[in-house]
Enzyme design. Structure first.
Site, PDB file in Angstrom:
ATOM      1  N   CYS A 119      31.037  44.757  41.624  1.00 21.62           N
ATOM      2  CA  CYS A 119      32.213  44.749  41.200  1.00 21.62           C
ATOM      3  C   CYS A 119      32.956  46.048  41.282  1.00 21.62           C
ATOM      4  O   CYS A 119      34.274  46.090  41.003  1.00 21.62           O
ATOM      5  CB  CYS A 119      32.049  44.771  39.370  1.00 21.62           C
ATOM      6  SG  CYS A 119      31.121  43.158  39.085  1.00 21.62           S
TER       7      CYS A 119
ATOM      8  N   HIS B  59      38.010  47.072  35.605  1.00 23.32           N
ATOM      9  CA  HIS B  59      37.448  46.113  36.082  1.00 23.32           C
ATOM     10  C   HIS B  59      37.345  45.039  34.602  1.00 23.32           C
ATOM     11  O   HIS B  59      37.140  45.277  33.609  1.00 23.32           O
ATOM     12  CB  HIS B  59      36.001  46.381  36.288  1.00 23.32           C
ATOM     13  CG  HIS B  59      35.003  45.018  36.542  1.00 23.32           C
ATOM     14  ND1 HIS B  59      35.578  43.892  37.267  1.00 23.32           N
ATOM     15  CD2 HIS B  59      33.874  44.589  36.283  1.00 23.32           C
ATOM     16  CE1 HIS B  59      34.694  42.970  37.441  1.00 23.32           C
ATOM     17  NE2 HIS B  59      33.538  43.381  36.842  1.00 23.32           N
TER      18      HIS B  59
ATOM     19  N   ASN C 181      36.164  36.845  35.586  1.00 22.39           N
ATOM     20  CA  ASN C 181      35.449  38.120  35.940  1.00 22.39           C
ATOM     21  C   ASN C 181      35.461  37.750  37.610  1.00 22.39           C
ATOM     22  O   ASN C 181      34.640  36.762  37.863  1.00 22.39           O
ATOM     23  CB  ASN C 181      34.113  38.470  35.634  1.00 22.39           C
ATOM     24  CG  ASN C 181      33.357  39.805  36.191  1.00 22.39           C
ATOM     25  OD1 ASN C 181      33.967  40.180  37.299  1.00 22.39           O
ATOM     26  ND2 ASN C 181      32.220  40.123  35.530  1.00 22.39           N
TER      27      ASN C 181
END
Ligand code: UT7
Length: 321
Positions: free
Chosen positions: A111, A248, A278
């Site tokens: 990520c 994020h 996500n």
């Protein structure tokens, strides 16, 4: 000279899958998903691939930046879900956009992938090796999550985000922090292919993402504010000087916790996780593109960014837009 983001682009798959849709195929509910995570829907691929979304996002970023393919020296894609082991997704993008002068490769920092790509591009630009870079985060997470595991599959989505960066005398990257902790790799992991050589016995054919959600949560709510604080100080600023925090997009509760720890109101933390879920490496550049296209970002504004996830890895940056 500073490394400045001069254009952004993104691409999401056409198909939207709501929490309600998921509740028809597994034991979950809109109430559970939205109250625990803030996610309401996500885009999942049907026809699209990691490369096709990357190519579209790249074209949009180049158009926004006003650069031609021949001006691009470097292409880096942060991804853990490319279409091929080789060629790299970055090479597929290079071929499709005709950036024949560019050097192209992928990196995997989960990520944090886009943020790591930004720092690599910055290092090349500051070293004087390259002038203009195209950096992306792109994922097809729907092919690597375990659709039998309701505690992970509801969290993730597919998509790609891109930015063009270039040296600038006035505005750009002010400070950066990045780190890794390989000793905690098992809290968020996705095994690669199994070995089918004749010397190795294995029954496993495909293995998917598994995550200790609470451990990742604890890591995020301690590491991210500390990394942001350190980066903001290194930029000679305080959190109150920052116009926007582009984090994020994993969970709204993580973002709320960071906002509390930094004593900054939540309105300075734009979100896209409600409609995207996500998307790992793609989430920061998609969010930046949404902010950019809404006209939120004006030249000289201070934007703090942070990515965190598997590895474990994390990275923060403060830029003057
Ligand atoms: O990109 C970085 C990666 N990831 C993250 O940042 C994730 C960080 N972690 C989190 O966001 C949270 O830990 C989750 C959202 C993943 C999970 O939230 P939680 O509050 O930690 O829930 P939990 O795992 O403790 O599960 C609570 C309950 C369990 O039931 P019991 O044992 O209490 O009866 C689960 O079985 O919720 C159940 N559950 C679900 N129920 C309905 C788990 N997934 C679901 C689901 N629908 N999809």
């Amino acid at each position: 000279m500073k490394t400045r983001i001069i254009g952004t682009g993104s691409c999401l798959p056409k198909t939207v899958v709501t929490n309600e849709d998921l509740s028809k195929i597994m034991d979950t509910s809109d109430e559970w998903i939205s109250s625990r995570t803030g996610i309401r829907e996500r885009h999942l691929v049907k026809e699209e691939t990691t490369a096709s979304m990357s190519i579209e996002a790249a074209r949009r970023a180049m158009e926004d930046a006003g650069v031609t393919a021949q001006e691009i020296d470097l292409i880096i894609v942060g991804t853990l879900s490319g279409d091929y082991v080789t060629p790299a997704c970055a090479c597929e993008v290079q071929a499709a956009i005709g950036a024949s002068r560019a050097v192209a490769f992928d990196i995997n920092a989960a990520c944090s992938g886009f943020m790591f790509a930004l720092n690599i591009a910055n290092a090349y630009i500051q070293a004087g090796l390259y002038k203009t870079a195209l950096i992306l985060g792109a994922e097809t997470l729907s092919k690597v999550v375990d659709w039998q595991d309701r505690s992970t599959c509801v969290l993730f989505g597919d998509g790609a985000g891109a930015a063009v960066v270039r040296g600038d005398e006035q505005y750009g990257l002010l400070a950066f922090d990045q780190g890794s902790d390989g000793t905690k790799g098992d809290v968020l992991a996705c095994p690669g292919r199994t070995n089918n050589n004749p010397l190795v016995q294995t029954d496993e054919t495909l293995r998917y993402v598994h995550m200790d959600g609470q451990e990742v949560y604890k890591f995020a709510v301690t590491t991210v504010p500390a990394s942001l604080q350190k980066t903001i100080e290194a930029a000679g600023l305080t959190p109150a000087d920052v116009d926007y925090f582009a984090l994020h997009q994993a969970n709204i509760r993580i973002i709320q916790s960071v906002s509390k720890r930094l004593h900054i109101t939540e309105d300075k933390f734009p979100i896209s996780l409600d409609h995207c879920g996500n998307i790992s490496a793609a989430s920061v550049p998609i969010l930046l593109d949404e902010m950019n296209r809404k006209g939120l970002l004006k030249p000289g504004m201070k934007v703090a960014m942070s990515g965190f996830g598997g590895g474990l890895t994390w990275a923060s940056a403060v830029v003057e837009w």
